[in-house]
Design a protein around this motif. Structure first.
Motif: not given
Lengths: 300, 424
Positions: B285-286, B279-282, B248, B250, B288, B262
């Motif tokens: 959760g992911e 991917k746009i992550d937080t 990972y 990020g 869009e 995305k």
């Protein structure tokens, strides 16, 4: 097109930005953890800021020795869950070593002794930034606090000479020996905090929820009966249905009569209440500028 | 708050506005009324302020004491610093950056204005547009506050005269045509008596617009951010180094402009390499898409080496990648600006140094007059300067994006912030 965040998500995004800024700008930050809901919120936001990595700094608890046992129990569980290191600065130890002197009398509190222990712990750990969960709506001296608040080599705050803060540019530059206090939730109000904890379903110590407790009244404040407080002869203990709106030292944290036993009920109570949460703090009642005076010395 | 409202707060928006004014133009009264009528002042706060006012021998409850909490402020009866006050209605949460009005506090006004959606300008109906009104409007325009609401106050003292209102309205509009302001509203009010603040006035039938609170609750702020030009300054790199997230990598930060999705093809600065968003992550959760002012973590398809200060943009829409800039600055320090002097410069997540190559002019903040001769830029002065930076900044004009268009200048010896700058 409808790209917008609600107020809680916008506050969250701002706080996460500030927390990441600390990790990026400083070499050795620490998160000051009191066990109260604001510092629980801070650890929660820090967890979000670095996910899926662990929070990249330790937590520091200045332990007066006069804690609610429930708060300590909660703290230890939380530390285990987050997998972070906990540093405890002990006021009792500082008293035993003669570093500070304990106040005497009925209103004796270890609150003011925390400052010396906090500064000693920061120095010992070589920390150059200490994150705290203070909010500007809490108290008038805090209304003028910056997100990045500079402290000189004695840990003192100079309110008249603060660095202007604009946009989202934070100047964390400093000389050797100086440090910063950083307040990522500056723009949150008490109601925002509760609404957020509610929508996110954040776990909290049961002290925040209504429960039966042995209490007594002093100067209009409801205090929990404990071995740390000497009661005056006329101060009678009664069973009361109370909850705490802030959690600090047992000797000076006032309870409020409440039957709010869930986060739902608390949000509703806070939204309609007419007294500030620090209205129950005996430490703020000592003078008009009690908070500013303590902060200038280096208090959290 | 009823059960119904419990979910309503999840749709509340945040609006930041700035006010400026002196003691006697009714600013404290107006803020006090907004706070009081929206039930945002607590009993113990009000009681404490009432007691202090009484001790000082003041007749009315002085609401300025609510936030003028510093000892020096209380002693001198002045506001030294930007005071942040908070209130909420079921529709919006408000942050007021309340700044003192006197000339010497331009720096506070600029600070308060930097993040505001709305500038609230107060005019005393008896005095009309005065120097301070112009100063505040000029600063609001310079800092590109998207909306301006002009409250013509103390209407009760001019017999609620429509004629007087129109006169001031026209005066201000004429002056404002010289400014870079796009959305101005006017409201006749009496802060003292409450006319058109929260409730409609019964004394001004001729006024058909909204009350101040209605304006603040409804002014369209959803487009205040730049959603066109994609800008993502890398703030911090997240590398968990755990078994579960072994590879990972990020790039976390706050979206400064545009909407990232995305799969989008992106360009990385300064390298110029291209990749796409994996991917746009937080933590939750992911997602869009990511847009301002979200804080997210981006993962890219290719394994590229990005670090703090770099920027993720779209290939066909890149910012300036430059070392020479013209800035409008507000000077904050009592040590004057040094021509040919070197300063630290902060821009998005970049940290560089710069040299001041030219002082082009000093601007009179009361008249907009440009003084080409005066090269002395001191505390609270506004000036246009030319700088050269030690490394390229990925920047936009401030007019286009308040985040990628703003800088701070830092004194290299004291580390103090000495100026705020807006890229032209």
């Amino acid at each position: 097109m409808n790209y917008h965040l609600n107020h809680l998500k916008e506050l969250e995004a701002e706080s996460i930005y500030v927390i990441r800024e600390v990790a990026a700008q400083f070499e050795n930050p620490v998160l000051m953890f009191s066990g109260g809901k604001d510092s629980i919120l801070m650890t929660y936001l820090a967890q979000k800021a670095f996910y899926p990595a662990r929070i990249p700094f330790p937590l520091l608890h200045v332990d007066t020795g006069h804690n609610f046992p429930e708060a300590i129990e909660f703290r230890d569980k939380l530390i285990e869950k987050l997998g972070v290191r906990l540093i405890v600065g002990s006021v009792q130890e500082a008293i035993d070593k003669g570093l500070v002197h304990e106040e005497k009398g009925y209103n004796a509190s270890r609150n003011s002794l925390q400052t010396a222990v906090l500064l000693e712990s920061l120095e010992k750990g070589g920390f150059d930034a200490a994150l705290g969960g203070a909010r500007r709506d809490e108290e008038k001296a805090r209304a003028k606090e910056r997100f990045f608040s500079h402290r000189d080599e004695f840990g003192q705050w100079d309110p008249k000479n603060q660095r202007p803060e604009l946009w989202n540019l934070f100047n964390g530059k400093k000389h050797f020996g100086e440090h910063f206090r950083v307040f990522p939730i500056s723009n949150w109000t008490e109601l925002d905090v509760w609404q957020y904890l509610h929508t996110e379903g954040v776990e909290l110590p049961n002290l925040y929820f209504a429960h039966q407790r042995d209490c007594f009244m002093r100067n209009g404040v409801i205090l929990a009966d404990s071995e740390y407080i000497t009661r005056r002869p006329e101060e009678k203990v009664e069973k009361m249905m109370v909850r705490f709106r802030t959690i600090g030292d047992m000797t000076c944290t006032g309870a409020s009569l409440s039957d709010a036993a869930s986060l739902d009920a608390i949000v509703e109570e806070v939204a309609t209440t007419r007294i500030t949460e620090r209205g129950g703090r005996a430490d703020d009642k000592r003078s008009e500028t009690a908070m500013e005076d303590r902060k200038k010395q280096g208090y959290f | 708050m009823s059960k119904h409202d419990m979910t309503a707060y999840e749709n509340m928006e945040l609006l930041r506005f700035t006010t400026a004014g002196s003691v006697d133009d009714g600013k404290s009264t107006l803020i006090g009324r907004l706070l009081y009528d929206s039930k945002s002042i607590f009993e113990d706060q009000y009681e404490a302020v009432r007691e202090s006012s009484e001790r000082r021998g003041e007749e009315d409850v002085n609401l300025a004491l609510l936030t003028d909490g510093l000892k020096a402020e209380r002693e001198q009866g002045i506001t030294i610093d930007v005071a942040y006050r908070y209130f909420a209605t079921p529709k919006r949460k408000f942050i007021i950056a309340d700044t003192p009005g006197h000339t010497q506090y331009t720096r506070n006004m600029v600070t308060g204005a930097s993040t505001a959606n709305v500038a609230l300008i107060l005019i005393d109906a008896r005095h009309g547009v005065v120097e301070q009104t112009r100063r505040h409007a000029i600063i609001a325009s310079l800092l590109q506050i998207p909306h301006m609401v002009v409250c013509i106050n103390k209407m009760d003292l001019v017999e609620y005269s429509e004629e007087r209102y129109n006169e001031i309205h026209d005066d201000f509009e004429k002056f404002a045509s010289k400014l870079d302001v796009h959305d101005i509203s006017f409201i006749p009010i009496s802060a003292l008596l409450g006319d058109n603040v929260v409730d409609r006035s019964e004394k001004m039938d001729w006024y058909e617009g909204s009350t101040l609170l209605y304006y603040l609750e409804n002014v369209h702020i959803a487009s205040d951010h730049n959603f066109i030009d994609c800008r993502f300054p890398v703030q911090y790199v997240i590398r968990p180094n755990t078994d579960e997230f072994h590879d990972y990598r990020g790039y976390s930060g706050r979206v400064a402009g545009g909407v990232f999705k995305k799969g989008d093809k992106v360009m990385l600065l300064p390298s110029g390499f291209t990749s796409s968003i994996a991917k746009i992550d937080t933590f939750d959760g992911e997602v869009e898409e990511a847009y301002p002012p979200m804080s997210v973590t981006m993962l890219l398809e290719n394994d590229l080496d990005l670090s703090r200060g770099d920027m993720i943009v779209r290939e066909n829409n890149v910012p300036r990648n430059d070392q020479d800039f013209d800035l409008m600055i507000c000077w904050f320090s009592d040590k004057p600006l040094q021509l040919r002097g070197k300063y630290g410069i902060l821009h998005t997540t970049q940290d560089a140094r710069c040299i001041v190559k030219e002082i082009r002019y000093k601007m009179d903040v009361n008249t907009l007059h440009r003084d080409m001769e005066d090269q002395t830029i001191g505390m609270n002065d506004i000036a246009r300067i030319t700088i050269r930076t030690t490394k390229p900044l990925f920047a936009d004009a401030y007019r286009k994006n308040r985040i990628t268009g703003s800088v701070l200048l830092i004194d290299e010896a004291t580390h103090v912030t000495v100026a705020a700058g807006m890229i032209i």
